[in-house]
Design a protein around this motif. Structure first.
Motif, PDB file in Angstrom:
ATOM      1  N   MET A  12       0.821  -1.206   0.000  1.00 45.81           N
ATOM      2  CA  MET A  12       0.000   0.000   0.000  1.00 45.81           C
ATOM      3  C   MET A  12       0.856   1.258   0.000  1.00 45.81           C
ATOM      4  O   MET A  12       0.624   2.183  -0.770  1.00 45.81           O
ATOM      5  CB  MET A  12      -0.931   0.000   1.223  1.00 45.81           C
ATOM      6  N   ASN A 116      -6.354   2.290  -2.054  1.00 51.34           N
ATOM      7  CA  ASN A 116      -6.156   0.963  -2.638  1.00 51.34           C
ATOM      8  C   ASN A 116      -5.027   0.971  -3.661  1.00 51.34           C
ATOM      9  O   ASN A 116      -4.497   2.020  -4.020  1.00 51.34           O
ATOM     10  CB  ASN A 116      -7.461   0.414  -3.240  1.00 51.34           C
ATOM     11  N   GLY A 169     -10.422  -1.016  -0.293  1.00 49.11           N
ATOM     12  CA  GLY A 169      -9.075  -1.542  -0.127  1.00 49.11           C
ATOM     13  C   GLY A 169      -8.887  -2.909  -0.746  1.00 49.11           C
ATOM     14  O   GLY A 169      -7.927  -3.164  -1.468  1.00 49.11           O
TER      15      GLY A 169
END
Length: 264
Positions: A12, A116, A169
């Protein structure tokens, strides 16, 4: 421009970093704090300034917390400057509540968010929560970081971050899973790997663009493709018989419960 310090540069953190690099046209205002030697070497070779700990921080610099939630306590111990910083802090750690963040950091200048991985190519979706009392400087910092990597949505209720973790996400993995099924079918039917990948990705890209630009509900687009007694109707009926929507919702609910568990 003030500096953005990325504490933790895994999947991430890396997606955000590369998205920001693309949008900011360089890495001058980006700093990477990463303890993993292999990742550190990769970011360094890509032009980022990398260190193992937070070093010089200006009062208005932005810190993005992107370490795994299980490593948050350790990251605090290894980065004493983090507790002394009173500038904007943005957490992208799944499950760690705003209450926990403000207690551990010692101040309220904090945003909880869930971006995301499509952020890496400027096509992310980020949901973030900041209380109504949050300063304009704090929300501006969130908009600055996440606006550079895609769509930004501020939610009014922190519990939506848990469902957002599942939907936004984890959503790219669900979509990629479906794309993989399309590719496997194409490959089984004699298309080569390159053709299969191109067909699957163009189907997803083209359909998403069609829904967005026409403003039609997704189900309406689905119905537009079908004809009574036709091939697509048979395929959709198969989905309905298997309760595919129910399976997808159950998967998202399971992911949201896990987000809550991580916060406990």
């Amino acid at each position: 421009m003030r500096t953005i310090h990325m504490l933790g540069a895994g999947h991430m953190g890396g997606a955000i970093l590369y998205g920001l690099r693309q949008q900011l046209k360089g890495t001058d205002s980006l700093r990477v704090i990463e303890v993993d030697a292999e990742r550190s070497a990769r970011y360094s070779s890509d032009g980022f300034q990398v260190s193992t700990r937070l070093e010089t921080i200006e009062d208005d610099d932005i810190i993005v917390l992107a370490v795994p939630p299980q490593r948050f306590a350790q990251a605090l111990m290894q980065n004493e400057r983090l507790k002394r910083h009173r500038g904007p802090v943005i957490s992208v750690m799944a499950g760690i509540t705003l209450n926990t963040l403000t207690r551990e950091l010692g101040h309220c200048n904090v945003v909880r968010s869930i971006p995301n991985t499509p952020s890496q190519v400027g096509e992310g979706v980020t949901l973030y929560y900041a209380p109504k009392s949050a300063s304009p400087e704090l929300t501006s910092a969130a908009q600055q970081v996440f606006g550079a990597i895609g769509v930004v949505i501020r939610v009014e209720d922190e519990t939506q971050i848990d469902s957002g973790t599942a939907l936004g996400g984890g959503g790219p993995a669900l979509v990629a899973f479906f794309a993989d099924a399309l590719q496997e079918y194409a490959h089984d039917e004699g298309f080569d790997a390159q053709q299969a990948a191109l067909i699957a990705t163009q189907l997803l890209h083209g359909t998403a663009r069609l829904i967005r630009e026409t403003g039609k509900p997704a189900w309406q687009v689905c119905k537009d493709v079908q004809t009574k007694g036709g091939t697509t109707e048979r395929a959709i009926d198969t989905f309905i018989d298997a309760d595919l929507k129910g399976i997808v919702k159950a998967a998202l609910q399971a992911a949201a419960r896990r987000s809550v568990e991580l916060g406990q």
